[in-house]
Design a protein around this motif. Sequence first.
Motif, PDB file in Angstrom:
ATOM      1  N   HIS A   1     -19.225 -10.714   1.364  1.00 48.78           N
ATOM      2  CA  HIS A   1     -18.492  -9.491   1.021  1.00 48.78           C
ATOM      3  C   HIS A   1     -18.334  -9.386  -0.495  1.00 48.78           C
ATOM      4  O   HIS A   1     -17.954 -10.352  -1.143  1.00 48.78           O
ATOM      5  N   PRO A   2     -18.611  -8.192  -1.101  1.00 52.69           N
ATOM      6  CA  PRO A   2     -18.478  -8.046  -2.558  1.00 52.69           C
ATOM      7  C   PRO A   2     -17.026  -8.070  -3.027  1.00 52.69           C
ATOM      8  O   PRO A   2     -16.769  -8.264  -4.211  1.00 52.69           O
ATOM      9  N   GLY A   3     -16.099  -7.866  -2.107  1.00 55.87           N
ATOM     10  CA  GLY A   3     -14.695  -7.965  -2.472  1.00 55.87           C
ATOM     11  C   GLY A   3     -14.105  -6.677  -3.015  1.00 55.87           C
ATOM     12  O   GLY A   3     -14.811  -5.711  -3.313  1.00 55.87           O
ATOM     13  N   SER A   4     -12.774  -6.663  -3.098  1.00 59.14           N
ATOM     14  CA  SER A   4     -12.035  -5.551  -3.697  1.00 59.14           C
ATOM     15  C   SER A   4     -10.719  -6.117  -4.188  1.00 59.14           C
ATOM     16  O   SER A   4     -10.322  -7.226  -3.808  1.00 59.14           O
ATOM     17  N   LEU A   5     -10.019  -5.349  -5.035  1.00 60.31           N
ATOM     18  CA  LEU A   5      -8.744  -5.820  -5.544  1.00 60.31           C
ATOM     19  C   LEU A   5      -7.754  -6.028  -4.395  1.00 60.31           C
ATOM     20  O   LEU A   5      -7.031  -7.020  -4.347  1.00 60.31           O
ATOM     21  N   GLY A   6      -7.764  -5.103  -3.437  1.00 59.44           N
ATOM     22  CA  GLY A   6      -6.866  -5.226  -2.299  1.00 59.44           C
ATOM     23  C   GLY A   6      -7.107  -6.508  -1.509  1.00 59.44           C
ATOM     24  O   GLY A   6      -6.160  -7.174  -1.083  1.00 59.44           O
ATOM     25  N   LEU A   7      -8.368  -6.865  -1.316  1.00 66.07           N
ATOM     26  CA  LEU A   7      -8.690  -8.101  -0.588  1.00 66.07           C
ATOM     27  C   LEU A   7      -8.285  -9.337  -1.385  1.00 66.07           C
ATOM     28  O   LEU A   7      -7.789 -10.326  -0.829  1.00 66.07           O
ATOM     29  N   ALA A   8      -8.473  -9.286  -2.707  1.00 69.18           N
ATOM     30  CA  ALA A   8      -8.129 -10.437  -3.534  1.00 69.18           C
ATOM     31  C   ALA A   8      -6.621 -10.634  -3.577  1.00 69.18           C
ATOM     32  O   ALA A   8      -6.119 -11.770  -3.607  1.00 69.18           O
ATOM     33  N   ILE A   9      -5.865  -9.530  -3.553  1.00 72.77           N
ATOM     34  CA  ILE A   9      -4.402  -9.642  -3.486  1.00 72.77           C
ATOM     35  C   ILE A   9      -4.014 -10.363  -2.190  1.00 72.77           C
ATOM     36  O   ILE A   9      -3.161 -11.254  -2.188  1.00 72.77           O
ATOM     37  N   THR A  10      -4.656  -9.987  -1.093  1.00 73.49           N
ATOM     38  CA  THR A  10      -4.382 -10.655   0.173  1.00 73.49           C
ATOM     39  C   THR A  10      -4.603 -12.168   0.050  1.00 73.49           C
ATOM     40  O   THR A  10      -3.751 -12.973   0.460  1.00 73.49           O
TER      41      THR A  10
ATOM     42  N   ASP B   1       2.389   8.875  -0.818  1.00 78.45           N
ATOM     43  CA  ASP B   1       2.869   8.412   0.482  1.00 78.45           C
ATOM     44  C   ASP B   1       3.128   6.903   0.419  1.00 78.45           C
ATOM     45  O   ASP B   1       2.714   6.238  -0.514  1.00 78.45           O
ATOM     46  N   TYR B   2       3.787   6.379   1.415  1.00 78.26           N
ATOM     47  CA  TYR B   2       3.915   4.923   1.518  1.00 78.26           C
ATOM     48  C   TYR B   2       2.572   4.309   1.910  1.00 78.26           C
ATOM     49  O   TYR B   2       1.878   4.820   2.799  1.00 78.26           O
ATOM     50  N   ASP B   3       2.218   3.211   1.230  1.00 76.62           N
ATOM     51  CA  ASP B   3       1.000   2.488   1.624  1.00 76.62           C
ATOM     52  C   ASP B   3       1.147   1.026   1.191  1.00 76.62           C
ATOM     53  O   ASP B   3       1.990   0.686   0.351  1.00 76.62           O
ATOM     54  N   PHE B   4       0.303   0.192   1.765  1.00 81.15           N
ATOM     55  CA  PHE B   4       0.296  -1.231   1.394  1.00 81.15           C
ATOM     56  C   PHE B   4      -0.348  -1.427   0.023  1.00 81.15           C
ATOM     57  O   PHE B   4      -1.238  -0.672  -0.369  1.00 81.15           O
ATOM     58  N   GLY B   5       0.086  -2.493  -0.673  1.00 80.05           N
ATOM     59  CA  GLY B   5      -0.524  -2.844  -1.948  1.00 80.05           C
ATOM     60  C   GLY B   5      -1.830  -3.583  -1.785  1.00 80.05           C
ATOM     61  O   GLY B   5      -2.657  -3.615  -2.700  1.00 80.05           O
ATOM     62  N   ASP B   6      -2.043  -4.221  -0.640  1.00 76.15           N
ATOM     63  CA  ASP B   6      -3.260  -5.007  -0.431  1.00 76.15           C
ATOM     64  C   ASP B   6      -4.056  -4.451   0.737  1.00 76.15           C
ATOM     65  O   ASP B   6      -3.604  -3.523   1.426  1.00 76.15           O
TER      66      ASP B   6
ATOM     67  N   ALA C   1      -5.065  -6.099   3.543  1.00 76.42           N
ATOM     68  CA  ALA C   1      -4.753  -6.594   4.887  1.00 76.42           C
ATOM     69  C   ALA C   1      -3.361  -6.171   5.366  1.00 76.42           C
ATOM     70  O   ALA C   1      -2.964  -6.523   6.474  1.00 76.42           O
ATOM     71  N   GLY C   2      -2.612  -5.460   4.530  1.00 72.99           N
ATOM     72  CA  GLY C   2      -1.280  -5.016   4.957  1.00 72.99           C
ATOM     73  C   GLY C   2      -0.236  -6.119   4.962  1.00 72.99           C
ATOM     74  O   GLY C   2       0.684  -6.106   5.781  1.00 72.99           O
ATOM     75  N   MET C   3      -0.349  -7.075   4.055  1.00 71.75           N
ATOM     76  CA  MET C   3       0.642  -8.156   3.974  1.00 71.75           C
ATOM     77  C   MET C   3       1.780  -7.838   3.005  1.00 71.75           C
ATOM     78  O   MET C   3       2.854  -8.427   3.091  1.00 71.75           O
ATOM     79  N   THR C   4       1.556  -6.967   2.030  1.00 75.11           N
ATOM     80  CA  THR C   4       2.578  -6.693   1.009  1.00 75.11           C
ATOM     81  C   THR C   4       3.551  -5.639   1.520  1.00 75.11           C
ATOM     82  O   THR C   4       3.271  -4.935   2.491  1.00 75.11           O
ATOM     83  N   PRO C   5       4.697  -5.498   0.855  1.00 77.11           N
ATOM     84  CA  PRO C   5       5.576  -4.370   1.176  1.00 77.11           C
ATOM     85  C   PRO C   5       4.847  -3.042   0.984  1.00 77.11           C
ATOM     86  O   PRO C   5       3.877  -2.950   0.236  1.00 77.11           O
ATOM     87  N   LEU C   6       5.351  -2.007   1.690  1.00 80.81           N
ATOM     88  CA  LEU C   6       4.813  -0.654   1.519  1.00 80.81           C
ATOM     89  C   LEU C   6       5.474  -0.027   0.301  1.00 80.81           C
ATOM     90  O   LEU C   6       6.691  -0.107   0.136  1.00 80.81           O
ATOM     91  N   LEU C   7       4.644   0.593  -0.568  1.00 80.31           N
ATOM     92  CA  LEU C   7       5.168   1.245  -1.760  1.00 80.31           C
ATOM     93  C   LEU C   7       4.911   2.741  -1.662  1.00 80.31           C
ATOM     94  O   LEU C   7       3.864   3.167  -1.166  1.00 80.31           O
ATOM     95  N   ARG C   8       5.888   3.527  -2.160  1.00 80.10           N
ATOM     96  CA  ARG C   8       5.658   4.976  -2.217  1.00 80.10           C
ATOM     97  C   ARG C   8       4.872   5.268  -3.496  1.00 80.10           C
ATOM     98  O   ARG C   8       5.388   5.076  -4.602  1.00 80.10           O
ATOM     99  N   MET C   9       3.645   5.707  -3.303  1.00 80.65           N
ATOM    100  CA  MET C   9       2.768   5.897  -4.473  1.00 80.65           C
ATOM    101  C   MET C   9       1.621   6.836  -4.130  1.00 80.65           C
ATOM    102  O   MET C   9       1.387   7.141  -2.971  1.00 80.65           O
TER     103      MET C   9
END
Lengths: 416, 416
Positions: A188-197, A288-293, A295-303
Amino acid sequence: MRFLLDQDRMPTAWFNALPVLPTPLDPPLHPATNEPVGPDDLAPLFPMALIAQEMSTEPWIDIPGEVIDILSLWRPTPLIRATRLERALGTPARIYYKDESGSPAGSHKPNTAVPQAFYNMSEGMTRLATETGAGQWGTALSFACTQFNLDCKVYMVRASYEQKPYRTILMQTWGSEVVPSPVDDPSHPGSLGLAITDAVRDAAGRDDTHYALGSVLNHVLLHQTIIGLEAKEQLTLADESHPDVVLGCCGGGSNLGGIALPFLADDRVRLVAAEPSSCPTLTEGRYDYDFGDAAGMTPLLRMYTLGHEFIPPPIHAGGLRYHGDSPIISNLVNTGRMEAVAYPQGKTFEAAIQFANTEGKLPAPEAGHVIRAVIDEALAAKETGEERVILFNFCGHGLLDLSAYDDYLHGRLIDA
Amino acid sequence: MRFLLDQDRMPTAWFNALPVLPTPLDPPLHPATNEPVGPDDLAPLFPMALIAQEMSTEPWIDIPGEVIDILSLWRPTPLIRATRLERALGTPARIYYKDESGSPAGSHKPNTAVPQAFYNMSEGMTRLATETGAGQWGTALSFACTQFNLDCKVYMVRASYEQKPYRTILMQTWGSEVVPSPVDDPSHPGSLGLAITDAVRDAAGRDDTHYALGSVLNHVLLHQTIIGLEAKEQLTLADESHPDVVLGCCGGGSNLGGIALPFLADDRVRLVAAEPSSCPTLTEGRYDYDFGDAAGMTPLLRMYTLGHEFIPPPIHAGGLRYHGDSPIISNLVNTGRMEAVAYPQGKTFEAAIQFANTEGKLPAPEAGHVIRAVIDEALAAKETGEERVILFNFCGHGLLDLSAYDDYLHGRLIDA
């Protein structure tokens, strides 16, 4: 023309935007319960000092002496009037930029890496885990950890890990362990969201380890306000009462917040975010609210977000390839206090090379975005014959991104 | 701790060492006749203004306004006290360095590239030809040529051309044409002497083209004295009456001359050259007339030399791999006014990494040599409990040399 501040005039407190935002921030929500998170929910990942800063309503927050000691290796950074660029454009606008490229990592990132490492060390941590996209943040945290004898593990987006060996070597020189992400899928080439996970999972699983994030969060933007605070002082040295417009490129929002937030209360000052067309979070995302990463492990942020599963095209400005955005920046755009513009990367490299030819500094591809916006502002001022005062943040140099310039010069750039 | 000079205190004249050398310089000799060369002999290669500077006996030479205008994009450079390095060494010495790494090319080289391009433009040239080893000089001249709309052709030592694509891209970004040297033997790894031959041949064969050299010659060292002149002023700001020792790394001698020559007349100040053991020009060469290039096309210079056919081992400090040395520096070493020390590269990388960890700046491999010498001076002062004041020139950053650090970190460095 350069405007320098003596070291004893470096700001001793950060500017906290939270109490003066147009509307209060919506709270982060727990990923499992959808209830607002409290300090205890964040304690496995962050030291209490940073959690307190994340939620503080104090207008100013003191910078610890140990942090000032290290920041003063390169701060205050110069404010430079880009007279040679002005001349090349034939504009009546006066263009000023803060030059953050002289830091150890070559960007603004160490401004927050140093305090983050300091607070973690102070609260007994011996190791930090983080992610990095293009490598700017990983480099900055590696340098900061060395200053406080912390171990550092960096999960680097695999595509960058493979394309940018120089960034990896720089992190290793400062003693970090660097691995490609995602760790569980070598194809997988990866993404910032995956690396945060990956990094969050590492930190959550070890008592000696916290997690550190290089953008998006309130405390990160807080630490970066030192840029705008210095710029304010330096504009006075340049005999300018105020800028008409303040601009920054925007991925997660930290360098933009750093230069723009100290001007928030001044209604005469327009604030502008420049982002890539291929990852148009502020210009085309939903608020809208969404995950920072991923895989959905981080808190949801309104952004503003393109969806946490969004994988942006592989443009060279790796620091601007994030699906979401800082809640503070999102709040400002949503309330109309800040404008946002998006550019395809070809036009940003054209601007970056004009800057390199006139001002002598090779911009990071990220900085090419704000320079594009600045040149357009200056040309608009030429059109109307207006003496517009433009201030922007030169967030980093492009010396470790030269392969991107090679692609541009030889017609291999995908103009997304 | 950083000591900054305002722009209006930048020197307006260069310091000419020729009238105050311990003994007069021996004249350069014509390669065919062995007679002293005159201005007319040099006119096919250099503009008259530079030829005049090469031989001038005036104590000060004015810097043209157009040159000051461009130098002030990054000058005056900071003088920095390396307090964190001092603490790590536990030394009573006070260590100061001039930071030349913030220039467009990332080194001291633009200090002379800009005036050389200016004088050539003023005398009607439209094109310059030059050689480059590691790429620092080629980058600097490419930037300078862009400022005066000159075309630039760079003959780059083939081994570097192949190993250091980033330097090539940077030169191309500033519009230069870069080709590997020697041009007539694609299987040869090249040397600085061979590349000089290529560039001189190019310039000698075209009316629109002059040749430019990045080190060795008197006018080059003259232009670099701006470093030492600023440092003198800044030491006063730091409440130091004088340095006890001034150091620079030495390839052709330009950065060393730049920081050291303004202190020449002060007998309290020791001057020290740091060079690589694998190219030990000053410590093991003979003091004699020799050619500047490999093919014997240039005038003969009286200097320390390893012989113009010497091909040094491929150490990473490409800027220190020259068979000869500046006649001015050679004069100072020969008369005992300047000391010289030599180091194998492993010890210089060890020093460079200690500097990166404490001061936050990654040194060029060349700068690693002077930092090794500085650390040894500081440890000697610790031994004797002496408050030695050490001044050195941080001639450039190592961000485009990270593969060398990679070799060092992974045990692949040949410790020549």
